[in-house]
Design a protein around this motif. Structure first.
Motif, mmCIF file in Angstrom:
data_model
loop_
_atom_site.group_PDB
_atom_site.id
_atom_site.type_symbol
_atom_site.label_atom_id
_atom_site.label_comp_id
_atom_site.label_asym_id
_atom_site.label_seq_id
_atom_site.Cartn_x
_atom_site.Cartn_y
_atom_site.Cartn_z
ATOM 1 N N GLY A 36 10.774 -1.386 4.555
ATOM 2 C CA GLY A 36 9.903 -0.597 5.251
ATOM 3 C C GLY A 36 8.496 -0.322 4.623
ATOM 4 O O GLY A 36 8.404 -0.800 3.761
ATOM 5 N N LYS A 37 7.971 0.843 5.191
ATOM 6 C CA LYS A 37 6.664 1.280 4.688
ATOM 7 C C LYS A 37 6.517 2.338 4.086
ATOM 8 O O LYS A 37 7.181 3.326 4.488
ATOM 9 C CB LYS A 37 5.575 1.302 5.961
ATOM 10 C CG LYS A 37 4.998 -0.400 5.825
ATOM 11 C CD LYS A 37 4.119 -0.289 6.719
ATOM 12 C CE LYS A 37 4.493 -0.559 8.336
ATOM 13 N NZ LYS A 37 3.943 -0.837 9.496
ATOM 14 N N LEU A 38 5.849 2.544 2.926
ATOM 15 C CA LEU A 38 5.676 3.874 2.545
ATOM 16 C C LEU A 38 4.244 3.967 2.364
ATOM 17 O O LEU A 38 3.306 3.576 1.754
ATOM 18 C CB LEU A 38 6.122 3.982 0.989
ATOM 19 C CG LEU A 38 5.466 4.945 0.184
ATOM 20 C CD1 LEU A 38 5.916 6.382 0.657
ATOM 21 C CD2 LEU A 38 6.238 4.854 -1.243
ATOM 22 N N ARG A 85 -2.975 4.913 1.161
ATOM 23 C CA ARG A 85 -2.581 3.762 0.528
ATOM 24 C C ARG A 85 -1.210 3.237 1.208
ATOM 25 O O ARG A 85 -0.300 4.057 1.722
ATOM 26 C CB ARG A 85 -2.148 3.877 -0.991
ATOM 27 C CG ARG A 85 -3.082 4.629 -1.898
ATOM 28 C CD ARG A 85 -4.402 3.833 -2.198
ATOM 29 N NE ARG A 85 -3.911 2.955 -3.417
ATOM 30 C CZ ARG A 85 -4.820 1.878 -3.968
ATOM 31 N NH1 ARG A 85 -5.916 1.693 -3.229
ATOM 32 N NH2 ARG A 85 -4.312 1.375 -4.603
ATOM 33 N N VAL A 86 -1.018 1.987 1.484
ATOM 34 C CA VAL A 86 -0.002 1.535 2.083
ATOM 35 C C VAL A 86 1.099 0.553 1.144
ATOM 36 O O VAL A 86 0.628 -0.211 0.643
ATOM 37 C CB VAL A 86 -0.168 0.645 3.517
ATOM 38 C CG1 VAL A 86 1.308 0.145 3.864
ATOM 39 C CG2 VAL A 86 -1.061 1.171 4.198
ATOM 40 N N GLY A 87 2.437 1.301 0.739
ATOM 41 C CA GLY A 87 3.142 0.589 -0.082
ATOM 42 C C GLY A 87 4.584 0.063 0.644
ATOM 43 O O GLY A 87 4.566 0.156 1.899
ATOM 44 N N LYS A 88 5.395 0.012 -0.030
ATOM 45 C CA LYS A 88 6.641 -0.618 0.253
ATOM 46 C C LYS A 88 7.839 0.464 0.070
ATOM 47 O O LYS A 88 7.703 0.940 -0.886
ATOM 48 C CB LYS A 88 7.241 -1.949 0.046
ATOM 49 C CG LYS A 88 6.476 -3.043 0.793
ATOM 50 C CD LYS A 88 6.837 -4.445 0.070
ATOM 51 C CE LYS A 88 6.019 -4.667 -1.040
ATOM 52 N NZ LYS A 88 6.086 -5.963 -1.625
ATOM 53 N N LEU A 89 8.866 0.477 1.087
ATOM 54 C CA LEU A 89 9.935 1.341 0.949
ATOM 55 C C LEU A 89 11.167 0.417 1.208
ATOM 56 O O LEU A 89 11.449 -0.170 2.276
ATOM 57 C CB LEU A 89 10.181 2.327 1.829
ATOM 58 C CG LEU A 89 11.476 3.046 2.042
ATOM 59 C CD1 LEU A 89 11.870 3.900 0.731
ATOM 60 C CD2 LEU A 89 11.368 4.080 3.212
ATOM 61 N N ILE A 90 11.817 -0.240 -0.220
ATOM 62 C CA ILE A 90 13.028 -0.903 0.326
ATOM 63 C C ILE A 90 14.162 -0.216 -0.170
ATOM 64 O O ILE A 90 14.450 0.416 -0.977
ATOM 65 C CB ILE A 90 12.901 -1.826 -0.877
ATOM 66 C CG1 ILE A 90 11.435 -2.682 -0.785
ATOM 67 C CG2 ILE A 90 14.133 -2.973 -0.872
ATOM 68 C CD1 ILE A 90 11.335 -3.982 -1.579
ATOM 69 N N PHE A 135 7.403 8.015 5.212
ATOM 70 C CA PHE A 135 8.469 6.576 5.259
ATOM 71 C C PHE A 135 8.754 6.181 6.547
ATOM 72 O O PHE A 135 9.106 6.760 7.379
ATOM 73 C CB PHE A 135 9.762 7.364 4.619
ATOM 74 C CG PHE A 135 9.427 8.081 3.251
ATOM 75 C CD1 PHE A 135 9.249 7.646 1.915
ATOM 76 C CD2 PHE A 135 9.372 9.358 3.369
ATOM 77 C CE1 PHE A 135 9.165 8.185 1.026
ATOM 78 C CE2 PHE A 135 9.208 10.382 2.161
ATOM 79 C CZ PHE A 135 9.072 9.747 1.029
ATOM 80 N N ILE A 136 8.364 4.999 6.410
ATOM 81 C CA ILE A 136 8.644 4.183 7.797
ATOM 82 C C ILE A 136 9.721 3.042 7.778
ATOM 83 O O ILE A 136 9.698 2.228 6.776
ATOM 84 C CB ILE A 136 7.138 3.614 8.455
ATOM 85 C CG1 ILE A 136 6.252 4.591 8.345
ATOM 86 C CG2 ILE A 136 7.787 2.730 9.940
ATOM 87 C CD1 ILE A 136 4.930 4.385 9.045
ATOM 88 N N ILE A 163 7.366 1.154 -3.737
ATOM 89 C CA ILE A 163 6.635 0.415 -4.341
ATOM 90 C C ILE A 163 5.129 0.719 -3.843
ATOM 91 O O ILE A 163 4.961 0.786 -2.794
ATOM 92 C CB ILE A 163 7.009 -1.022 -4.245
ATOM 93 C CG1 ILE A 163 8.491 -1.352 -4.441
ATOM 94 C CG2 ILE A 163 5.952 -1.933 -4.881
ATOM 95 C CD1 ILE A 163 8.851 -2.839 -4.288
#
Lengths: 85, 85
Positions: free
Chosen positions: B42-44, A40-45, B9-10, A10
């Motif tokens: 997590g964070k992207l 840019r900081v997004g989300k990784l779900i 990817f964190i 995201i």
């Protein structure tokens, strides 16, 4: 039934202010990483989903994204699905 | 000099409590997505880096990760680098 591993990425849409990204970029520059930009900081779900097929997983992911994972006004999303085991 | 597009990817390490993941999983179940589990948030981080080579970008990313992007006690990271233009 199979088990699928899902990653949902995201990100903020272009033009949407991302204060966390600005903060990370500033930190990078202050620490000497001068050639870094457009942070840019997004989300990784990540999640696991039980389903009969990859298509079923895809439907679930899209529905979840629309219902509560993603805010379509300010965010974009993409996903990856891989079968486990 | 080339321009490279980077994704970092964190994710939380296994065993580290992830309250946001727990919240998303609960929401999923309450909204009828019962077959979803092990949700982790997590964070992207995406950015652009100017560099002479992909290797140089890789060095910068690893250094940034160690210095301030990632908390190695509780987080793991991976990255993707692609050349632009």
């Amino acid at each position: 039934m199979g088990r699928y591993s899902v990653k949902v990425f995201i990100t903020y849409k272009k033009g949407v202010l991302d204060p966390q990204g600005v903060a990370v970029e500033k930190a990078a520059h202050q620490l000497g990483f001068k050639k870094v930009k457009n942070v840019r900081v997004g989300k990784l779900i990540t999640m696991e989903v039980e389903a009969k097929s990859k298509e079923e997983v895809e439907r679930e992911i899209k529905e979840m994204a629309e219902k509560f994972l993603v805010n379509p006004v300010i965010e974009d999303y993409s996903y990856e699905i891989s079968k486990e085991g």
